[in-house]
Design an enzyme around this catalytic site. Structure first.
Site, mmCIF file in Angstrom:
data_model
loop_
_atom_site.group_PDB
_atom_site.id
_atom_site.type_symbol
_atom_site.label_atom_id
_atom_site.label_comp_id
_atom_site.label_asym_id
_atom_site.label_seq_id
_atom_site.Cartn_x
_atom_site.Cartn_y
_atom_site.Cartn_z
ATOM 1 N N ASP A 20 -14.982 2.645 2.263
ATOM 2 C CA ASP A 20 -12.995 2.279 2.386
ATOM 3 C C ASP A 20 -13.094 1.073 3.728
ATOM 4 O OD1 ASP A 20 -11.011 0.604 1.299
ATOM 5 O OD2 ASP A 20 -9.639 2.361 2.073
ATOM 6 N N SER A 21 -12.222 -0.017 3.753
ATOM 7 C CA SER A 21 -12.159 -0.572 4.567
ATOM 8 C C SER A 21 -11.703 0.058 5.366
ATOM 9 C CB SER A 21 -11.168 -1.852 4.073
ATOM 10 O OG SER A 21 -10.207 -2.069 3.567
ATOM 11 N N TYR A 52 -9.996 -5.072 4.263
ATOM 12 C CA TYR A 52 -10.830 -5.891 3.783
ATOM 13 C C TYR A 52 -10.088 -6.961 2.490
ATOM 14 C CZ TYR A 52 -15.684 -3.383 4.895
ATOM 15 O OH TYR A 52 -16.002 -3.266 5.087
ATOM 16 N N GLY A 53 -8.961 -6.376 2.374
ATOM 17 C CA GLY A 53 -8.135 -7.539 0.807
ATOM 18 C C GLY A 53 -7.383 -8.733 0.925
ATOM 19 N N CYS A 83 -12.675 1.445 -2.607
ATOM 20 C CA CYS A 83 -12.228 0.321 -2.013
ATOM 21 C C CYS A 83 -12.007 -1.048 -2.962
ATOM 22 C CB CYS A 83 -12.748 0.158 -0.932
ATOM 23 S SG CYS A 83 -11.875 -2.218 -0.324
ATOM 24 N N ASN A 84 -10.638 -1.349 -3.201
ATOM 25 C CA ASN A 84 -11.106 -1.579 -4.783
ATOM 26 C C ASN A 84 -11.514 -3.121 -4.593
ATOM 27 O OD1 ASN A 84 -8.200 -0.428 -6.026
ATOM 28 N ND2 ASN A 84 -9.275 -0.677 -7.340
ATOM 29 N N THR A 85 -10.727 -3.941 -3.238
ATOM 30 C CA THR A 85 -11.446 -5.512 -3.082
ATOM 31 C C THR A 85 -13.265 -4.830 -2.547
ATOM 32 O OG1 THR A 85 -9.474 -5.728 -1.151
ATOM 33 C CG2 THR A 85 -11.739 -6.814 -1.031
ATOM 34 N N GLU A 162 -2.026 1.832 6.735
ATOM 35 C CA GLU A 162 -3.292 1.912 7.811
ATOM 36 C C GLU A 162 -2.595 2.415 8.647
ATOM 37 O OE1 GLU A 162 -7.523 1.956 7.969
ATOM 38 O OE2 GLU A 162 -5.946 1.604 6.331
ATOM 39 N N CYS A 194 -4.947 -0.743 -5.504
ATOM 40 C CA CYS A 194 -5.281 -0.517 -3.976
ATOM 41 C C CYS A 194 -6.076 0.768 -3.870
ATOM 42 C CB CYS A 194 -4.958 -1.297 -2.939
ATOM 43 S SG CYS A 194 -5.079 -0.676 -0.919
ATOM 44 N N THR A 195 -6.769 1.634 -3.148
ATOM 45 C CA THR A 195 -6.339 2.992 -3.485
ATOM 46 C C THR A 195 -5.590 3.321 -1.870
ATOM 47 O OG1 THR A 195 -8.280 2.686 -0.918
ATOM 48 C CG2 THR A 195 -9.275 3.879 -3.894
ATOM 49 N N HIS A 196 -4.657 2.630 -1.142
ATOM 50 C CA HIS A 196 -3.825 2.955 -0.291
ATOM 51 C C HIS A 196 -2.763 3.010 -0.692
ATOM 52 C CE1 HIS A 196 -6.617 0.871 2.942
ATOM 53 N NE2 HIS A 196 -6.000 1.267 3.509
#
Length: 273
Positions: A20-21, A52-53, A83-85, A162, A194-196
């Site tokens: 992921d980012s 990344y988004g 990571c969706n982005t 984050e 978003c995975t966050h």
């Protein structure tokens, strides 16, 4: 060869590479480890370049390929883009670069949301990069017909998550501001794109109200990974080792992972790549 991938043996469960980012993909890693407990896993948080988004598509593609190279060189037999982005912008480039390595991406769960919604009014919370991507537009075209879908970009939210303080005023204030338009639109289902975002699920649920269903994609991703690996796990198999690497602050990664994950991990700084 990465230590998680050695000593090689045909009988050993395959190494799963996840990235992921930043730290949001730990939500996917957690479910992957439950689904594939015997498989060693190597997770890369590209926190030195997160989020990344809010980056350009060119930058996201460059970093996705760099991290992908690191994971493949480390012995990963399957890649999970948590990571969706990165999925929206660069998963096609990743598959083109390593056609022999299965790649599982994450994407906003539009199809399950349309199926779950009683009113057909759905909100999608995601990064600006995900929402502007051609891949996301194709997803809407394929599965969103007949539904009223409200797209809610959430700039800055992944970055705040984050930091690791999920209850900070900055996080809750952002969530309230992003949820207000969705409440005004009377959506009954919200896609966590978003995975966050699953890590602040309870705050999003509180902002939207108990009647609104929240949907993310970690379990479908883990089931697809298991299918591609042909995995059959049992309780008699010893658990695979899980290593986390970061291009950012390793102490921050250790602290966050200790609070967010409920299994043993090893956290280290990533070698430059």
């Amino acid at each position: 060869m990465h230590p998680l991938a050695s000593p090689p043996s045909p009988a050993d469960p395959a190494l799963v590479g996840v990235f992921d980012s930043g730290l949001g993909g730990l939500s996917v890693l957690s479910v992957l480890h439950r689904t594939l407990p015997s498989h060693p896993m190597l997770y890369v948080a590209d926190s030195g370049n997160a989020p990344y988004g809010e980056r350009s598509d060119e930058f996201v593609t460059e970093r996705t390929l760099a991290v992908g190279r690191h994971l493949v060189d480390s012995g990963a037999k399957l890649l999970v883009v948590a990571c969706n982005t990165a999925t929206a912008v660069a998963v096609a480039a990743l598959r083109e670069r390593w056609p022999g390595t299965p790649v599982v991406g994450v994407e906003p769960a539009i199809k399950p949301a349309v199926k779950a919604s009683a009113s057909g009014r759905i909100g999608v919370m995601a990064t600006p990069a995900t929402l502007r991507s051609a891949k996301f537009q194709r997803l809407l075209d394929a599965h969103g017909a007949g539904a009223f879908i409200v797209l809610q970009p959430c700039p800055g939210l992944a970055g705040q998550i984050e930091r690791g303080d999920l209850d900070s005023p900055e996080v809750t204030t952002m969530i309230e501001s992003f949820c207000a338009p969705l409440r005004a639109a009377n959506v009954d289902t919200v896609v966590l794109g978003c995975t966050h975002y699953p890590f602040v699920r309870r705050h999003i649920q509180a902002a939207m109200g108990p009647a609104v269903e929240l949907i993310d994609t970690a379990w479908p991703v883990s089931r697809q990974a298991a299918r591609l690996l042909g995995a059959v796990d049992s309780d008699s198999v010893p658990p695979g080792r899980v290593q986390l690497e970061t291009t950012g602050d390793v102490e921050h990664l250790r602290s966050v992972a200790a609070h967010w994950l409920d299994f043993e991990i090893n956290s280290v700084a990533a070698a430059p790549f």
